[in-house]
Structures are given as C-alpha cells and as structure tokens.
Design a protein around this motif. Sequence first.
Motif, PDB file in Angstrom:
ATOM      1  N   ASN A  82       0.801  -1.227   0.000  1.00 47.19           N
ATOM      2  CA  ASN A  82       0.000   0.000   0.000  1.00 47.19           C
ATOM      3  C   ASN A  82       0.833   1.276   0.000  1.00 47.19           C
ATOM      4  O   ASN A  82       0.341   2.337   0.374  1.00 47.19           O
ATOM      5  CB  ASN A  82      -0.952   0.005   1.197  1.00 47.19           C
ATOM      6  CG  ASN A  82      -1.949  -1.126   1.110  1.00 47.19           C
ATOM      7  OD1 ASN A  82      -2.408  -1.479   0.031  1.00 47.19           O
ATOM      8  ND2 ASN A  82      -2.276  -1.723   2.236  1.00 47.19           N
ATOM      9  N   ARG A  88       2.311   4.650  -0.987  1.00 42.13           N
ATOM     10  CA  ARG A  88       1.772   5.735  -1.818  1.00 42.13           C
ATOM     11  C   ARG A  88       2.866   6.618  -2.404  1.00 42.13           C
ATOM     12  O   ARG A  88       2.685   7.199  -3.465  1.00 42.13           O
ATOM     13  CB  ARG A  88       0.809   6.592  -1.007  1.00 42.13           C
ATOM     14  CG  ARG A  88      -0.449   5.849  -0.636  1.00 42.13           C
ATOM     15  CD  ARG A  88      -1.373   6.733   0.181  1.00 42.13           C
ATOM     16  NE  ARG A  88      -2.494   5.975   0.664  1.00 42.13           N
ATOM     17  CZ  ARG A  88      -3.682   5.977   0.093  1.00 42.13           C
ATOM     18  NH1 ARG A  88      -3.885   6.689  -0.975  1.00 42.13           N
ATOM     19  NH2 ARG A  88      -4.654   5.263   0.596  1.00 42.13           N
ATOM     20  N   ARG A 145      -0.370  -0.757  -6.393  1.00 43.22           N
ATOM     21  CA  ARG A 145      -1.630  -0.242  -6.943  1.00 43.22           C
ATOM     22  C   ARG A 145      -2.061   1.106  -6.377  1.00 43.22           C
ATOM     23  O   ARG A 145      -2.923   1.764  -6.945  1.00 43.22           O
ATOM     24  CB  ARG A 145      -2.747  -1.262  -6.735  1.00 43.22           C
ATOM     25  CG  ARG A 145      -2.478  -2.576  -7.409  1.00 43.22           C
ATOM     26  CD  ARG A 145      -2.596  -2.420  -8.892  1.00 43.22           C
ATOM     27  NE  ARG A 145      -2.286  -3.689  -9.552  1.00 43.22           N
ATOM     28  CZ  ARG A 145      -1.709  -3.755 -10.719  1.00 43.22           C
ATOM     29  NH1 ARG A 145      -1.384  -2.669 -11.358  1.00 43.22           N
ATOM     30  NH2 ARG A 145      -1.448  -4.922 -11.262  1.00 43.22           N
ATOM     31  N   GLU A 146      -1.483   1.521  -5.253  1.00 42.73           N
ATOM     32  CA  GLU A 146      -1.852   2.802  -4.649  1.00 42.73           C
ATOM     33  C   GLU A 146      -0.753   3.849  -4.784  1.00 42.73           C
ATOM     34  O   GLU A 146      -0.870   4.945  -4.242  1.00 42.73           O
ATOM     35  CB  GLU A 146      -2.215   2.596  -3.182  1.00 42.73           C
ATOM     36  CG  GLU A 146      -3.453   1.732  -3.012  1.00 42.73           C
ATOM     37  CD  GLU A 146      -3.887   1.608  -1.574  1.00 42.73           C
ATOM     38  OE1 GLU A 146      -3.724   2.583  -0.817  1.00 42.73           O
ATOM     39  OE2 GLU A 146      -4.392   0.533  -1.215  1.00 42.73           O
ATOM     40  N   GLU A 159       1.243   6.860  -5.751  1.00 43.08           N
ATOM     41  CA  GLU A 159       0.884   8.152  -6.331  1.00 43.08           C
ATOM     42  C   GLU A 159       2.109   8.944  -6.772  1.00 43.08           C
ATOM     43  O   GLU A 159       2.036   9.716  -7.723  1.00 43.08           O
ATOM     44  CB  GLU A 159       0.091   8.972  -5.311  1.00 43.08           C
ATOM     45  CG  GLU A 159      -1.227   8.332  -4.926  1.00 43.08           C
ATOM     46  CD  GLU A 159      -1.915   9.050  -3.785  1.00 43.08           C
ATOM     47  OE1 GLU A 159      -1.369  10.040  -3.250  1.00 43.08           O
ATOM     48  OE2 GLU A 159      -3.017   8.606  -3.408  1.00 43.08           O
ATOM     49  N   MET A 196      -0.461   2.466 -14.836  1.00 43.57           N
ATOM     50  CA  MET A 196      -0.670   2.699 -13.399  1.00 43.57           C
ATOM     51  C   MET A 196      -1.606   3.889 -13.225  1.00 43.57           C
ATOM     52  O   MET A 196      -1.175   5.035 -13.280  1.00 43.57           O
ATOM     53  CB  MET A 196       0.659   2.973 -12.694  1.00 43.57           C
ATOM     54  CG  MET A 196       1.533   1.766 -12.540  1.00 43.57           C
ATOM     55  SD  MET A 196       2.974   2.125 -11.517  1.00 43.57           S
ATOM     56  CE  MET A 196       2.224   2.279  -9.900  1.00 43.57           C
ATOM     57  N   THR A 197      -2.857   3.621 -13.009  1.00 46.33           N
ATOM     58  CA  THR A 197      -3.842   4.696 -12.918  1.00 46.33           C
ATOM     59  C   THR A 197      -3.681   5.540 -11.659  1.00 46.33           C
ATOM     60  O   THR A 197      -4.110   6.689 -11.627  1.00 46.33           O
ATOM     61  CB  THR A 197      -5.270   4.122 -12.970  1.00 46.33           C
ATOM     62  OG1 THR A 197      -5.421   3.162 -11.917  1.00 46.33           O
ATOM     63  CG2 THR A 197      -5.533   3.449 -14.312  1.00 46.33           C
ATOM     64  N   SER A 198      -3.044   5.000 -10.634  1.00 46.09           N
ATOM     65  CA  SER A 198      -2.869   5.750  -9.387  1.00 46.09           C
ATOM     66  C   SER A 198      -1.701   6.730  -9.450  1.00 46.09           C
ATOM     67  O   SER A 198      -1.648   7.682  -8.675  1.00 46.09           O
ATOM     68  CB  SER A 198      -2.649   4.784  -8.222  1.00 46.09           C
ATOM     69  OG  SER A 198      -1.433   4.064  -8.403  1.00 46.09           O
ATOM     70  N   ASN A 200       0.452   9.730 -10.035  1.00 44.43           N
ATOM     71  CA  ASN A 200       0.227  11.135 -10.376  1.00 44.43           C
ATOM     72  C   ASN A 200       1.514  11.863 -10.744  1.00 44.43           C
ATOM     73  O   ASN A 200       1.488  12.796 -11.539  1.00 44.43           O
ATOM     74  CB  ASN A 200      -0.431  11.868  -9.203  1.00 44.43           C
ATOM     75  CG  ASN A 200      -1.814  11.343  -8.907  1.00 44.43           C
ATOM     76  OD1 ASN A 200      -2.587  11.060  -9.801  1.00 44.43           O
ATOM     77  ND2 ASN A 200      -2.122  11.195  -7.632  1.00 44.43           N
TER      78      ASN A 200
END
Length: 126
Positions: free
Chosen positions: A22, A24, A46-47, A49, A70-72, A74
Amino acid sequence: MAGCRKSLMDDHLSTLVDRCANIREFDASDCNLLTVDVIKILTGLRELEYLSLSRCYNIPVYAFMDFQYMTSLNFLDIFGMLSDSQLKVIVNGLPSVGINKFINSAVARPTVGTRRTSIWGLRTRD
C-alpha cells in the motif's frame, strides 16, 4: 530508500512491494543497481501516487512508458536521465502523470556540520 547507490537491488524492492503493497510515495533516486526489472515490480504498487527514480541510470528510458498502466500514479520524477527529446516523449506518453514536478526531494538528508557537531543545521553536541 533514496541514496542507496550500491546496496538497493531489484530483488530488495520486490520483497518490499510484497510486504508493503500500500505504499503511496516512494523515492529510489540514486539507486544505481536498479534495472529495467524494477519497473514491473513497482507497477505492482496499486496505490502508488508519487515515484522518484532520478539518476537510476541502469533503467532504460523506454521502460518508463510502462507506467501508463498505473492509474494511481500522479507524479514521476526522473531527473538527470533524459535528453530534452526523450523527456518530451515520456511527457507525451504519460499525459496524466506529472513528470519532474518536484525539484527538491522530500527525503531528509543530513549535512555534515563543522567538526561533525551538527545535523541538518542543528547542533548535536555541546
């Protein structure tokens, strides 16, 4: 993990991802032993950012395009590795990811004071 120039390897990150799925934010800047294989490992977060792989010279430029899935994600910092034309390709290929937006690292790194009596500008000895 940033700054582990000769100690952090792909299999270490694989273990980290398995145990801490997890995460980020992750900074592996200056980890010169990381290879293209680390990209697949990191896409398992998956998380995630924010990711910094600045000056990880053994990761080829084309590998960063795998982060498009990777949609997470940013933000991706990859300073010191790309020519202007290569950077443009990455920026265009990852339109939803901010590339090289954070010039200053959030990783606290000590500075050696005079006579080694301070860290980050604060006195450690009297």
